[in-house]
Design an enzyme around this catalytic site. Structure first.
Site, PDB file in Angstrom:
ATOM      1  N   GLY A 154       0.817  -1.202   0.000  1.00  0.00           N
ATOM      2  CA  GLY A 154       0.000   0.000   0.000  1.00  0.00           C
ATOM      3  C   GLY A 154       0.850   1.250   0.000  1.00  0.00           C
ATOM      4  N   GLN A 157       2.702  10.152   1.071  1.00  0.00           N
ATOM      5  CA  GLN A 157       4.031   9.521   1.132  1.00  0.00           C
ATOM      6  C   GLN A 157       4.887   9.885  -0.076  1.00  0.00           C
ATOM      7  OE1 GLN A 157       2.310   5.391   2.095  1.00  0.00           O
ATOM      8  NE2 GLN A 157       4.289   5.393   3.110  1.00  0.00           N
ATOM      9  N   CYS A 162       6.189   0.015   6.862  1.00  0.00           N
ATOM     10  CA  CYS A 162       5.748   1.210   6.136  1.00  0.00           C
ATOM     11  C   CYS A 162       6.908   1.714   5.288  1.00  0.00           C
ATOM     12  CB  CYS A 162       5.313   2.280   7.127  1.00  0.00           C
ATOM     13  SG  CYS A 162       4.709   3.775   6.335  1.00  0.00           S
ATOM     14  N   LEU A 163       6.616   2.040   4.041  1.00  0.00           N
ATOM     15  CA  LEU A 163       7.668   2.516   3.140  1.00  0.00           C
ATOM     16  C   LEU A 163       8.268   3.838   3.626  1.00  0.00           C
ATOM     17  CD1 LEU A 163       6.010   1.627  -0.286  1.00  0.00           C
ATOM     18  CD2 LEU A 163       7.556   0.261   1.123  1.00  0.00           C
ATOM     19  N   HIS A 202      -4.222   1.324   7.777  1.00  0.00           N
ATOM     20  CA  HIS A 202      -2.865   1.880   7.756  1.00  0.00           C
ATOM     21  C   HIS A 202      -2.776   3.009   6.722  1.00  0.00           C
ATOM     22  CE1 HIS A 202       1.713   1.279   7.726  1.00  0.00           C
ATOM     23  NE2 HIS A 202       1.488   2.060   6.689  1.00  0.00           N
ATOM     24  N   GLU A 203      -3.286   2.738   5.509  1.00  0.00           N
ATOM     25  CA  GLU A 203      -3.168   3.736   4.439  1.00  0.00           C
ATOM     26  C   GLU A 203      -4.043   4.961   4.707  1.00  0.00           C
ATOM     27  OE1 GLU A 203      -0.747   3.489   2.536  1.00  0.00           O
ATOM     28  OE2 GLU A 203      -0.313   1.404   3.013  1.00  0.00           O
ATOM     29  N   HIS A 261      -2.424   7.498   6.900  1.00  0.00           N
ATOM     30  CA  HIS A 261      -1.445   8.383   6.258  1.00  0.00           C
ATOM     31  C   HIS A 261      -2.094   9.703   5.802  1.00  0.00           C
ATOM     32  CE1 HIS A 261       2.370   6.257   6.012  1.00  0.00           C
ATOM     33  NE2 HIS A 261       1.787   5.156   5.589  1.00  0.00           N
TER      34      HIS A 261
END
Ligand code: NI
Length: 167
Positions: A34, A39, A86-87, A128-129, A132
């Site tokens: 994701g 991000q 997480c990226l 999670h997304e 963000h």
């Protein structure tokens, strides 16, 4: 990146389609599941995600899906702990409490309405997304710092996660 992102006002705009394509490329390069627009430094309420068959309920994979102006609402009070990375925080992961079942509404890349009830790993990914989009990272949701560390360490010393607890 930590401020709430703006609503997408024109789902059909070429810039939105281009952003989704760029994000898909970034996600594929990183090997994640994701990615949210903030991000990649676009303050828009938009994320993409997918669920590989191995992680999907019933083994049905969720192909790469873009969700514009998503709203995620819990269904029931059941909460599960599960591992997340997480990226934006490379190399680390943690066990994070999330609602087990949620309703996801929003708009797809094609402008069609999205309205689905989901559970398990898919529900975790969209929570999670969606976080963000409000500047919230998974580390801000953690309840137990024993379950936090570098990927290699946490995999080597895998602690059994408490199964499920109630909110
Ligand atoms: Ni993330």
């Amino acid at each position: 990146m930590l401020a709430p992102a703006r609503e997408v006002t024109d789902a059909g705009a070429p810039e939105v389609a281009r952003l989704i394509a760029d994000m898909a490329e970034t996600l594929a390069d990183a090997g994640g599941v994701g990615l949210a627009a903030p991000q990649v430094h676009e303050s828009l309420r938009l994320f993409i995600y997918k669920v590989p068959a191995a992680r999907a309920e019933g083994g049905d994979e969720v192909p790469l899906t873009a969700v514009l102006n998503p709203v995620v609402k819990p269904l029931g009070a059941e909460i599960a702990l599960g591992w997340e990375g997480c990226l934006s925080i490379p190399g680390l992961r943690a066990a994070v409490p999330r609602f087990e079942r949620v309703r996801l509404t929003g708009v797809g890349a094609d402008g069609a309405a999205i309205d689905k009830e989901i559970s398990g790993f898919e529900a975790r990914v969209v929570q999670h997304e969606a976080d963000h989009l409000d500047g919230v990272l998974y580390t801000m949701r953690m309840s137990d710092f024993r379950f936090f560390g570098f990927n290699e360490e946490t995999m080597r010393y895998e602690l059994p996660l408490p199964k499920v607890r109630m909110a």
